[in-house]
Design an enzyme around this catalytic site. Structure first.
Site, PDB file in Angstrom:
ATOM      1  CE  LYS A  38      20.057  28.686  11.182  1.00 28.01           C
ATOM      2  NZ  LYS A  38      19.956  29.007   9.747  1.00 28.01           N
ATOM      3  CE1 TYR A 264      13.742  57.011  28.493  1.00 32.82           C
ATOM      4  CE2 TYR A 264      13.576  54.673  27.948  1.00 32.82           C
ATOM      5  CZ  TYR A 264      14.194  55.709  28.638  1.00 32.82           C
ATOM      6  OH  TYR A 264      15.247  55.450  29.475  1.00 32.82           O
TER       7      TYR A 264
END
Length: 368
Positions: A38, A264
């Site tokens: 998965k 940032y």
């Protein structure tokens, strides 16, 4: 795949073979192997990984959702595929692709019987999940009587396996809880098998269960993270080989003077002269913001370089003040030595999250 991005995830199939064989060696020869692929093969390359596992002899695959199984079928995978968390809206398509659903509640069982009846199916393979303590999905003890009645009333389905999931098989402090789960599964699976007149495949062990609880191997074992090189314990990790290596390069080097900021929100402010390297990988590639502000690191010329400031969407900046390096030099994010588990632990998370976060835009390179 062509490398159009300086950041590359190498997938080592020899290591995958090693891990598969190591885990298989921990159980009896007649016990089946179920490979969990998965989440794009735990962030690797699901089609390549599944084809290789099919070639080396896995008995079963497991995915989380039906669309993951459909991808494998369309790629030519013919082995049985268990869908661990199917939704009723996808049942008809699941059947079209010969996928086998995990049935985990009376509601879901009734819906699947309805769909198989409408499609005139006979003895369609299903898997029943029994809740023995994880309390996530699965039939509770109070459901068993009604479950048996529904199964015996129809011939559209056949129970291929009974299974459950261990909640803390890697934690020795939870051994009593795990043993209670194993005992509960034995009792419930015996009750159901006796009632339906045959014994389906039985499986409860995940990777840690395989390694720590051989008495619970039953007739099939499931391995996910172990295939990809992690055993959730240093004792076991030494015998497994991570299949994924994530690398990048230095795009640019800056020198910050005292008081200058980086990134940032001025996430890092230099308290002394600091040399930084900008690397083309960010949270859109799978390096989450949790790794910022020195919680995570990369390796450059065999030295750790902490991540400075906030992780950007496409870039990270790291401290190379004490590292001899230049623009264009290679950068190691994780491999067999600087493992994904170690990087993840530095930021308070786990290897599963880091591995499965690696974005599709990161180039994959298959190492045969």
């Amino acid at each position: 795949m062509n490398n159009t991005h300086a950041t590359v995830l190498e997938i080592n199939l020899a290591n995958l073979t090693h891990n598969f064989n190591y885990l298989k060696s921990k159980t009896r020869s007649n016990v089946k192997m179920l490979s969990v692929v998965k989440a794009s093969g735990y962030g690797s390359d699901v089609i390549t990984v599944a084809k290789h596992l099919e070639k080396i002899g896995t008995d079963y695959f497991a995915v989380a959702y039906a669309n993951e199984g459909i991808i494998l079928r369309e790629a030519g995978i013919t082995s049985p595929i268990l869908v661990l968390h199917p939704q009723p809206i996808n049942f008809a398509r699941l059947i079209d692709y010969n996928l086998e659903p995990n049935i985990y509640s009376l509601r879901v069982l009734k819906e699947f019987i309805k769909v198989t009846s409408e499609l005139n199916k006979k003895q369609y393979p299903i898997h029943l999940k029994l809740n023995t303590g994880l309390n996530r999905l699965g039939f509770n003890i109070s459901d068993i009587e009604n479950l048996i009645v529904l199964i015996k009333q129809t011939n559209t389905i056949k129970v291929t396996s009974l299974f459950s999931h261990l909640a803390a098989s890697e934690d020795i402090n939870e051994k009593d809880f795990t043993l209670a789960q194993i005992a509960s599964f034995k009792n419930l699976s015996t009750q159901i098998s006796n009632a339906i007149g045959y014994t389906p495949i039985l499986h409860q062990c995940n990777t840690s269960g395989i390694l720590n609880y051989p008495e619970a191997h039953f007739s099939m074992i499931r391995t996910g993270i172990g295939l990809y090189g992690y055993g959730n314990d240093p004792l076991h990790d030494q015998y497994l080989k991570p299949i994924a290596k994530l690398t990048s390069c230095i795009s640019q080097i800056h020198t910050l003077n005292t008081g200058e900021s980086l990134g940032y929100n001025r996430g890092f402010i230099a308290t002394s002269t600091t040399i930084t390297a900008t690397i083309p990988i960010g949270h859109a590639d799978g390096i989450s913001r949790i790794y910022g502000n020195k919680k995570g690191y990369v390796t450059i010329n065999n030295q750790k370089a902490p991540i400075l400031g906030n992780v950007c969407m496409d870039m990270i900046m790291v401290d190379v003040t004490s590292i001899s390096c230049k623009e264009g030099d290679p950068v190691l994010i994780f491999d067999t030595k600087a493992t994904a588990a170690a990087i993840a632990e530095s930021a308070g998370t786990i290897s599963y999250e880091l591995l499965t976060s690696i974005s599709p835009r990161v180039s994959r390179c298959i190492i045969e």
